[in-house]
Design a protein around this motif. Structure first.
Motif, PDB file in Angstrom:
ATOM      1  N   GLN A  13       4.406   7.169  -6.790  1.00 45.91           N
ATOM      2  CA  GLN A  13       4.084   6.929  -8.200  1.00 45.91           C
ATOM      3  C   GLN A  13       3.729   5.457  -8.430  1.00 45.91           C
ATOM      4  N   VAL A  14       4.450   4.569  -7.746  1.00 47.08           N
ATOM      5  CA  VAL A  14       4.092   3.138  -7.822  1.00 47.08           C
ATOM      6  C   VAL A  14       2.672   2.941  -7.316  1.00 47.08           C
ATOM      7  N   ALA A  15       2.354   3.577  -6.181  1.00 42.59           N
ATOM      8  CA  ALA A  15       1.019   3.438  -5.595  1.00 42.59           C
ATOM      9  C   ALA A  15      -0.053   3.965  -6.540  1.00 42.59           C
ATOM     10  N   SER A  16       0.226   5.095  -7.207  1.00 45.96           N
ATOM     11  CA  SER A  16      -0.753   5.680  -8.123  1.00 45.96           C
ATOM     12  C   SER A  16      -1.041   4.754  -9.294  1.00 45.96           C
ATOM     13  N   ILE A  17       0.011   4.187  -9.893  1.00 42.72           N
ATOM     14  CA  ILE A  17      -0.170   3.290 -11.033  1.00 42.72           C
ATOM     15  C   ILE A  17      -0.906   2.021 -10.625  1.00 42.72           C
ATOM     16  N   ALA A  18      -0.577   1.496  -9.427  1.00 45.86           N
ATOM     17  CA  ALA A  18      -1.199   0.248  -8.972  1.00 45.86           C
ATOM     18  C   ALA A  18      -2.593   0.473  -8.402  1.00 45.86           C
ATOM     19  N   GLY A  19      -2.956   1.739  -8.119  1.00 46.75           N
ATOM     20  CA  GLY A  19      -4.269   2.016  -7.554  1.00 46.75           C
ATOM     21  C   GLY A  19      -4.382   1.625  -6.097  1.00 46.75           C
ATOM     22  N   VAL A  20      -3.277   1.791  -5.335  1.00 46.19           N
ATOM     23  CA  VAL A  20      -3.278   1.451  -3.920  1.00 46.19           C
ATOM     24  C   VAL A  20      -2.625   2.586  -3.155  1.00 46.19           C
ATOM     25  N   SER A  21      -2.589   2.475  -1.834  1.00 51.42           N
ATOM     26  CA  SER A  21      -1.913   3.484  -1.022  1.00 51.42           C
ATOM     27  C   SER A  21      -0.409   3.204  -1.000  1.00 51.42           C
ATOM     28  N   HIS A  22       0.365   4.244  -0.656  1.00 47.12           N
ATOM     29  CA  HIS A  22       1.811   4.025  -0.575  1.00 47.12           C
ATOM     30  C   HIS A  22       2.168   3.066   0.551  1.00 47.12           C
ATOM     31  N   MET A  23       1.313   2.983   1.594  1.00 43.72           N
ATOM     32  CA  MET A  23       1.551   2.029   2.673  1.00 43.72           C
ATOM     33  C   MET A  23       1.415   0.589   2.171  1.00 43.72           C
ATOM     34  N   THR A  24       0.469   0.387   1.256  1.00 42.48           N
ATOM     35  CA  THR A  24       0.307  -0.956   0.678  1.00 42.48           C
ATOM     36  C   THR A  24       1.544  -1.341  -0.131  1.00 42.48           C
ATOM     37  N   VAL A  25       2.080  -0.383  -0.890  1.00 43.63           N
ATOM     38  CA  VAL A  25       3.315  -0.654  -1.635  1.00 43.63           C
ATOM     39  C   VAL A  25       4.433  -1.024  -0.669  1.00 43.63           C
ATOM     40  N   SER A  26       4.527  -0.290   0.439  1.00 46.56           N
ATOM     41  CA  SER A  26       5.557  -0.571   1.433  1.00 46.56           C
ATOM     42  C   SER A  26       5.397  -1.971   1.997  1.00 46.56           C
ATOM     43  N   ARG A  27       4.150  -2.370   2.240  1.00 44.47           N
ATOM     44  CA  ARG A  27       3.922  -3.728   2.781  1.00 44.47           C
ATOM     45  C   ARG A  27       4.326  -4.795   1.761  1.00 44.47           C
ATOM     46  N   VAL A  28       4.056  -4.549   0.496  1.00 47.54           N
ATOM     47  CA  VAL A  28       4.469  -5.501  -0.539  1.00 47.54           C
ATOM     48  C   VAL A  28       5.993  -5.591  -0.596  1.00 47.54           C
TER      49      VAL A  28
END
Length: 339
Positions: A13-28
């Motif tokens: 859900q974080v990835a969807s709101i930010a417009g990125v992949s869930h892997m990108t969220v994990s890297r952040v």
């Protein structure tokens, strides 16, 4: 941005709101260096909007880390050590870590080795030692520690990571202030010199006094407590030659002021008194206490930032000592006879 879902938010859900992949969220979340600033900003905004909290158990499995920092603190009931511990806890929580602490006390048989064993058995990812004594640091050098270790102390060290409030600068500010008022004979009531902060302040006091060419008076070694300082002041049989006292901490300063008052001496009319720490009540002492303020919040952030970088095996941030600030109140004035 999309509306916040009612159920517990997850990384997708974080990835969807930010417009990125869930892997990108994990890297952040894992502070990966190769993330564009704009992407990082969007992800952090989405995390804040959703009030997302990472699944620490899953992260531990993925990274082989527990997300826990161990803290060994000397005399955790004293103001400065307890303030540093709270600041580290707040900074760690903001960075996604938890804190497990062990306190060492004078009347406790627990040794630094015991404390390290206790914390490493809990799988901590890093260790921090707050307000150490020289004996504790010497003991740490003999212990095989396999996680990053940071010691909060004024001097750099080839064995450990170090960061601290600038004790030397704080003591120098005190001497400069008193000299500017006209004092040329200053007594230093030090803390116990096995404590590294006390030793740093004592050395800086002497160095700064020497640079001003004022009298080199032997120090009085105390124990950080108001009771010791009160007894010392009550032991004065007459007004001393020195016109100002630099106390190692605010507890010592308030004990001095109390004892001087009970001996019939006026602060600051007969003697000026300066403390170190800026405890919350220092502004309400009678007279309000001139003291050195330590920025424990900035220190806590620096501790966590350095340990985080070490755990990630990234370059350790170059962090200078945390600046101090002299807070001038009513306990200091020009020396007697100069007004």
């Amino acid at each position: 941005m999309a509306s916040i879902p009612s159920d517990k938010p997850n990384i997708r859900q974080v990835a969807s709101i930010a417009g990125v992949s869930h892997m990108t969220v994990s890297r952040v979340l894992n502070d990966h260096p190769n993330i564009k600033p704009e992407t990082r900003r969007r992800v952090l905004e989405a995390i804040e909007e959703l009030d997302y909290r990472p699944n620490l158990a899953a992260r531990a499995l993925a990274t082989q880390r527990t997300g826990r920092i161990g803290v060994i603190v000397e005399s955790a009931v004293a103001f400065a050590p307890s303030s540093v511990l709270r600041a580290v806890e707040r900074a760690a929580r903001a960075a996604g870590y938890s804190i497990t602490s062990v306190a060492l006390h004078d009347d406790d048989p627990l040794t630094p080795q015991d404390a390290v064993d206790n914390l490493t058995a809990q799988g901590v990812d890093a260790l921090c030692v707050v307000a150490p004594r020289s004996s504790s640091v010497a003991a740490l050098r003999k212990i095989a520690i396999t996680v990053p270790l940071l010691v909060v102390k004024a001097d750099s060290d080839p064995t450990f990571l170090t960061v601290s409030v600038d004790q030397q600068a704080g003591a120098s500010l005190v001497v400069d202030h008193l000299v500017a008022l006209g004092h040329r004979d200053i007594l230093h009531v030090a803390g116990p010199l096995d404590w590294l902060d006390a030793r740093a302040r004592e050395r800086a006091f002497h160095a700064r006094a020497k640079s001003w060419g004022i009298r080199e008076r032997p120090i009085v070694v105390g124990d950080w407590t108001a009771d010791f300082a009160y007894d010392f002041a009550m032991g004065l049989t007459r007004l001393p030659e020195y016109t100002a006292i630099f106390a190692a901490n605010d507890d010592t300063a308030i004990g001095l002021i109390h004892g001087l008052h009970d001996r019939g001496f006026d602060v600051p009319g007969d003697l000026s008194v300066v403390g170190f720490d800026d405890v919350p009540l220092s502004r309400h002492f009678l007279p309000p206490l001139t003291t050195v303020r330590q920025d424990f919040h900035a220190l806590g952030q620096a501790v966590v930032e350095m340990l985080h970088a070490a755990m990630e095996e990234r370059e350790i941030p170059h962090l200078t000592r945390i600046p101090t600030e002299l807070v001038v109140r009513g306990s200091t004035a020009s020396p007697r006879g100069a007004r």
